[in-house]
Structure formats: C-alpha cells, structure tokens
Scaffold this motif. Structure first.
Motif, short mmCIF file in Angstrom:
data_model
loop_
_atom_site.label_atom_id
_atom_site.label_comp_id
_atom_site.label_asym_id
_atom_site.label_seq_id
_atom_site.Cartn_x
_atom_site.Cartn_y
_atom_site.Cartn_z
N VAL A 72 92.17 44.42 -9.04
CA VAL A 72 90.77 46.20 -8.70
C VAL A 72 91.23 45.85 -7.35
CG1 VAL A 72 89.90 44.38 -10.12
CG2 VAL A 72 89.98 43.59 -7.60
N GLY A 73 90.85 47.80 -7.01
CA GLY A 73 90.06 47.63 -6.26
C GLY A 73 89.98 48.84 -5.66
N ASP A 74 89.42 49.24 -4.29
CA ASP A 74 88.16 50.36 -3.59
C ASP A 74 88.90 51.59 -4.06
OD1 ASP A 74 87.13 48.48 -2.30
OD2 ASP A 74 88.49 48.83 -0.44
N ASP A 75 90.56 51.91 -4.58
CA ASP A 75 90.60 53.07 -5.22
C ASP A 75 92.38 52.80 -6.20
OD1 ASP A 75 92.64 53.45 -3.44
OD2 ASP A 75 92.16 54.19 -2.14
N PHE A 76 92.75 53.75 -6.95
CA PHE A 76 94.10 53.17 -8.03
C PHE A 76 95.11 52.99 -6.86
CE2 PHE A 76 90.96 55.55 -11.50
CZ PHE A 76 91.09 54.58 -11.80
N GLY A 77 95.29 53.22 -5.85
CA GLY A 77 96.33 53.19 -4.94
C GLY A 77 96.38 51.49 -4.47
N ASP A 78 94.84 51.39 -4.31
CA ASP A 78 94.71 48.99 -3.45
C ASP A 78 94.74 49.23 -5.10
OD1 ASP A 78 94.12 50.39 -1.58
OD2 ASP A 78 91.69 50.28 -1.80
N VAL A 79 94.76 49.19 -6.26
CA VAL A 79 95.23 48.41 -7.77
C VAL A 79 96.76 48.41 -7.28
CG1 VAL A 79 95.00 48.37 -9.96
CG2 VAL A 79 93.49 49.47 -8.96
N PHE A 80 97.45 49.07 -7.03
CA PHE A 80 99.04 49.01 -7.48
C PHE A 80 98.99 48.67 -6.28
CE2 PHE A 80 98.14 52.68 -10.13
CZ PHE A 80 98.87 52.91 -11.51
N ASP A 81 99.13 48.52 -4.80
CA ASP A 81 99.08 47.23 -3.87
C ASP A 81 98.85 46.64 -4.33
OD1 ASP A 81 100.16 49.87 -3.24
OD2 ASP A 81 98.76 50.12 -1.78
N ASN A 82 97.50 45.63 -4.33
CA ASN A 82 97.26 44.40 -4.81
C ASN A 82 97.56 43.84 -5.69
OD1 ASN A 82 95.15 45.40 -2.52
ND2 ASN A 82 93.41 46.29 -4.29
N PRO A 83 97.49 42.10 -5.64
CA PRO A 83 98.14 41.38 -6.19
C PRO A 83 97.96 41.56 -7.36
CG PRO A 83 97.19 40.22 -3.99
CD PRO A 83 97.39 41.45 -4.11
N LEU A 84 98.63 41.29 -8.43
CA LEU A 84 98.49 41.25 -9.80
C LEU A 84 98.29 40.26 -10.14
CD1 LEU A 84 99.04 43.30 -12.16
CD2 LEU A 84 101.71 42.27 -12.21
N ARG A 85 97.02 40.20 -11.13
CA ARG A 85 96.92 39.51 -11.45
C ARG A 85 97.20 38.67 -13.03
NH1 ARG A 85 95.85 36.33 -6.50
NH2 ARG A 85 94.98 38.02 -5.23
N VAL A 86 97.49 37.63 -13.34
CA VAL A 86 97.80 37.22 -14.15
C VAL A 86 97.82 36.09 -15.28
CG1 VAL A 86 100.55 37.04 -15.87
CG2 VAL A 86 100.22 38.26 -14.06
N ALA A 87 97.31 36.22 -16.38
CA ALA A 87 96.83 34.88 -17.06
C ALA A 87 97.22 34.59 -18.35
CB ALA A 87 95.28 34.63 -17.14
#
Length: 245
Positions: A191-206
């Motif tokens: 998740v992020g403030d925009d889709f650019g942040d989504v790709f930059d933020n850590p990927l959560r895996v489960a």
C-alpha cells in the motif's frame, strides 16, 4: 474489537456500526452486467480500555456516511460457490458523503479479478489480482486495506492501510475425498499514498495451508480453517465458511 496499528504498535479499540447495502444490476450479456449501488454506514469508535483514541482516529470516531456509485461485473465461472474454471472480475467506483460527523466527501474505486483453472478432477488453481484507489479524505476503514479490500490472508486488516493498493494471490485447492479437502496459498501486496509509493514500499508477503470440510452433499459449501505465516514472522488463524475468493 480489533487493533489499529499506530507506527507499528497495535492499539485496541471497539467499533460498532450499522451497515446497509443495496445493489441493482442489469445483464447486458450472459456474463457481463452493469449496476448501481447505495451503501449507508453509521459507526462509532471507542477505546477498548481506559485512555483516549489516537489522534489519527478521532476524525473517524463518529461518522454517518452515505455512498453511491456504479459497478461492472464479469462472471464466467462454472460455479459461484466452488468454481473450478472460468474468470470473474468486478470494477466499482463509489463516492461517499458525510451525513454526520466531520464534513467530508471522497471517492473510492476497487478492481478484483479472479481466475480458476482445473488440473484433473481434484485440483484447482485459483488466482486473484486486486487494485484499489481512495481519496485521502476517506475514513481509515474505507481506505485501501491489505487483507481487507483484497481479502488477502496473513495480515491484520488494519495493519497496512493506504490510499493505493496492489496485491496478487494464488491458491491450490485439492479434494482428498468427497468431504475433505486442502488448500496451499500465498500472496503479496503493498500500500502507499500513490501507486508510485506502492512499488517503492516494502512488499508484504504471506502464505499458508488450510483444511476444507464439505458441509453439504448437495451444495459445494466448505467449512474453512486456514493457518498463515507472513514475512514478519507473525501467525494468524482464519475460520470461515466458503472460499476466500
């Protein structure tokens, strides 16, 4: 009662809500339909123990919201309860208005797409792609929630919240007998403030494993028990009826 994660620390509070949802759709083809929907939410949030709510929660503590919007739905599954082949997709866009509480107006759009592919008679591969976009004015519980908006298992639904969300999930569903089955599943999202942040933020895996117990001889409805482990080493247990997607 559930936990809201404030800077990574869970804070427990109680939320009570009255919720009404009404939709009407018209099928343009055998598989495709367009529709309109209305939703009404009246919610109150209080601390679970002595103390005050976090400052970031206070604007969402007492809200009455009316939402209206449209959706398109594609359904080419062979079954709605236990699909073994086909595809499903739903794109919806809604606007919310605050009737009581802080004055606010916000938009939210979500896309959920599922695909199912059989391997023999007893195994099904299932996958889901999810995308979400919400205005910053949306209350936290109606923003884009990893594990909430996309139904991804492995994280509390209030741990990762943003204005944008992208996630993918995959699952192997198998039948051992006519009554008992199993699933192996995994997912990743951000998740992020925009889709650019989504790709930059850590990927959560489960991921995890689950058991399925068929409740009816006439309908493919399962009692589901899933255990998960996420990339942060946390374990969660899910118990519900039906399939996750």
């Amino acid at each position: 009662t559930y936990d809201f994660y404030l800077l990574g620390t869970p804070v427990s509070f109680d939320q009570k809500a009255d919720f009404i949802r009404a939709e009407a759709s018209y099928g343009l083809t055998e598989n495709f339909a367009l529709g309109l929907g209305v939703r009404y939410i009246d919610t109150v949030i209080r601390p679970s123990a002595l103390g005050d709510l976090p400052t970031s929660i206070i604007p969402d503590a007492n809200l009455t919201i009316l939402k209206g919007g449209a959706f398109g739905e594609w359904d080419a599954r062979d079954d709605t309860l236990y699909p073994t082949s086909g595809t499903y997709a739903r794109l919806e866009a809604f606007r919310g208005w605050g009737l009581e509480g802080p004055d606010r107006e916000y938009d939210k759009a979500t896309l959920l797409t599922n695909a199912y592919y059989p391997i023999g008679d007893k195994i099904v591969l299932a996958g889901r792609f999810s995308a979400c976009a919400a205005d910053r004015e949306a209350p936290f519980f109606d923003s884009c929630l990893l594990g909430g908006t996309d139904a991804m298992r492995g994280f509390p639904v209030t741990q990762y919240i943003g204005d944008r969300l992208l996630s993918v999930q995959g699952e192997v569903r198998g039948r051992l007998t006519s009554r008992f089955g199993y699933v192996l599943f995994g997912g990743a999202g951000s998740v992020g403030d925009d889709f650019g942040d989504v790709f930059d933020n850590p990927l959560r895996v489960a991921g995890g494993v689950g058991a399925r117990i068929r409740l009816s001889k006439n309908f493919p409805v399962d009692f589901s028990i899933d255990g998960t482990l996420n990339d942060e080493g946390e374990k969660l247990l899910y118990i519900y009826v039906g399939q996750d997607f």
